[in-house]
Write an enzyme that holds these catalytic residues in place. Structure first.
Site, PDB file in Angstrom:
ATOM      1  CG  HIS A 162      58.598  10.351  54.046  1.00  0.00           C
ATOM      2  ND1 HIS A 162      59.443  10.961  53.251  1.00  0.00           N
ATOM      3  CD2 HIS A 162      59.521   9.887  55.296  1.00  0.00           C
ATOM      4  CE1 HIS A 162      60.512  11.027  53.896  1.00  0.00           C
ATOM      5  NE2 HIS A 162      60.697  10.451  54.927  1.00  0.00           N
ATOM      6  CG  ASP A 207      61.113  10.278  59.116  1.00  0.00           C
ATOM      7  OD1 ASP A 207      60.770  10.060  58.028  1.00  0.00           O
ATOM      8  OD2 ASP A 207      62.170  10.869  59.710  1.00  0.00           O
ATOM      9  CG  HIS A 255      60.237  14.827  56.352  1.00  0.00           C
ATOM     10  ND1 HIS A 255      59.524  14.103  57.245  1.00  0.00           N
ATOM     11  CD2 HIS A 255      61.258  13.935  55.907  1.00  0.00           C
ATOM     12  CE1 HIS A 255      60.007  13.239  57.602  1.00  0.00           C
ATOM     13  NE2 HIS A 255      61.040  12.884  56.770  1.00  0.00           N
ATOM     14  NE  ARG A 295      69.202  16.969  51.728  1.00  0.00           N
ATOM     15  CZ  ARG A 295      69.105  17.773  52.663  1.00  0.00           C
ATOM     16  NH1 ARG A 295      69.589  18.910  52.652  1.00  0.00           N
ATOM     17  NH2 ARG A 295      68.572  17.512  53.857  1.00  0.00           N
TER      18      ARG A 295
END
Ligand SMILES: C=C1C[C@]23C[C@@]1(O)CC[C@H]2[C@@]12CC[C@H](O)[C@@](C)(C(=O)O1)[C@H]2[C@@H]3C(=O)O
Ligand SMILES: O=C(O)CCC(=O)C(=O)O
Ligand SMILES: [Fe+2]
Length: 335
Positions: free
Chosen positions: A202, A204, A259, A269
């Site tokens: 996607h 941002d 990203h 993570r």
């Protein structure tokens, strides 16, 4: 200063596949900006034009704050599921698990999404957490506001945008529509050597996003030629992404970077990402000081509120700027 990125094949949904056959054998260089360097402005603009992404060092944020926020997040995500669920569902703010957004996007992730505006401090998340959690989040959001506005001010200075606060003001005023997301990509015992889609590809929507993660890999960015490359984690740096809104205001000179996160399921993570957005009523259009003639604008004018409403009707991987692009006259587009 630059770091080397080595693209690598990945395993998706339990089977070994090459996500992108165009994986580059040659190393890719990710720009690193030292915020205290006198050339930082020039380096930021170059990185925004070439990649829409860069790493920030010498940012001035105290490591103790980063550690404290990380510890608070680890504590929250370690709570029993029934407790965390009381802080959800994410609509869009609150605690969410596996579902991202309202349109059936899923990922190997749990998260907290918080509005940076004070009127939502009563959010369910803060009812389920300690006062220290809330205080740490508030201090961190202030730091992120400062960093995003500093980056935008440097962009304005380098592009000779007048006044130089034109962009940074958008994320500094109290009406700014910014938010903070804390993402946890848990380890997965049954598939220790496999990678899962944690957060699908996607861009941002906001002006810029500022990310900090623990030392677990997983973030990838997409280069202009469609190649995906790993971003090596660095818990002492921040990573800045150009968002759709800054792409529009620069009339496409800066590109919002695609990203995604492919999680290493051996190690969890944790990432914190601040999305610096303008006020809801702000009119977004190419800046006339950069593109004086309206006929050269690639995008129609819209308010951030209109863009957000449209974005929330899209799936994560959709190209959200499409409906806001201007149709080029026949004579130009057919050349
Ligand atoms: C699928 C979606 C999740 C998202 C809203 C959307 O409909 C499309 C944009 C998504 C995104 C990506 C960046 C940020 O993580 C986010 C908070 C944002 O502003 O846009 C998410 C939205 C979300 O998770 O609510
Ligand atoms: O967790 C990450 O590293 C990236 C998350 C992201 O892209 C997002 O929250 O929009
Ligand atoms: Fe993102």
């Amino acid at each position: 200063m630059v770091i080397m990125l080595q693209p690598e094949p990945v395993t998706l949904n339990n089977s070994q596949v090459y996500v992108n056959p165009k994986c580059k054998p040659s190393p890719v260089l990710i720009p690193v900006v030292n915020l205290t360097d006198q050339n930082a402005k020039t380096q930021i603009v170059k990185a925004c034009e070439e990649l829409g992404f860069f790493r920030v060092i010498n940012h001035g944020v105290q490591p103790e704050l980063l550690t404290q926020l990380e510890e608070e997040a680890v504590k929250f995500f370690a709570l029993p599921q029934s407790h965390k669920d009381k802080a959800g569902p994410a609509d869009p703010f609150g605690y969410g698990s596996k579902r991202i957004g309202p349109n059936d996007d899923v990922g190997w992730i749990e998260y907290i999404l918080l509005n940076a505006n004070s009127d939502t401090k009563t959010t369910a998340v803060f009812r389920q957490t300690t006062p220290t959690f809330r205080e740490t989040v508030e201090v961190y959001m202030e730091e992120m506001k400062d960093m995003s506005s500093k980056v935008l001010e440097m962009v304005a200075e380098e592009l000779k945008i007048e006044p130089k606060e034109k962009l940074s003001r958008l994320v500094r005023v109290k009406e700014s529509d910014s938010c903070l997301r804390m993402n946890h990509y848990p380890e997965k015992e049954e598939t220790p050597d496999k990678k899962e889609v944690g957060f699908g590809e996607h861009t941002d929507p906001q002006l810029v996003s500022v990310l900090r993660s623990n030392d677990t890999e997983g973030l990838q960015i997409c280069l202009k030629d469609g190649t995906w490359v790993d971003v090596p984690p660095d818990h002492s740096s921040f990573f800045v992404f150009v968002g759709d809104t800054l792409q529009v205001m620069t009339n496409g000179r800066f590109k919002s970077v695609k990203h995604r996160v492919l999680t290493n399921t051996k190690r969890s993570r944790l990432s914190m990402i601040y999305f610096a957005g303008p006020p809801l009523t702000e009119k977004i259009a190419p800046l006339s000081c950069l593109v004086p003639k309206q006929e050269d604008w690639l995008y129609k004018e819209f308010t951030w509120s209109q863009y957000k409403s449209a974005a929330y009707k899209t799936k994560l991987g959709d190209y959200r700027l499409g409906p806001f692009e201007k149709q080029l006259p026949f004579s130009i587009s057919s050349v």
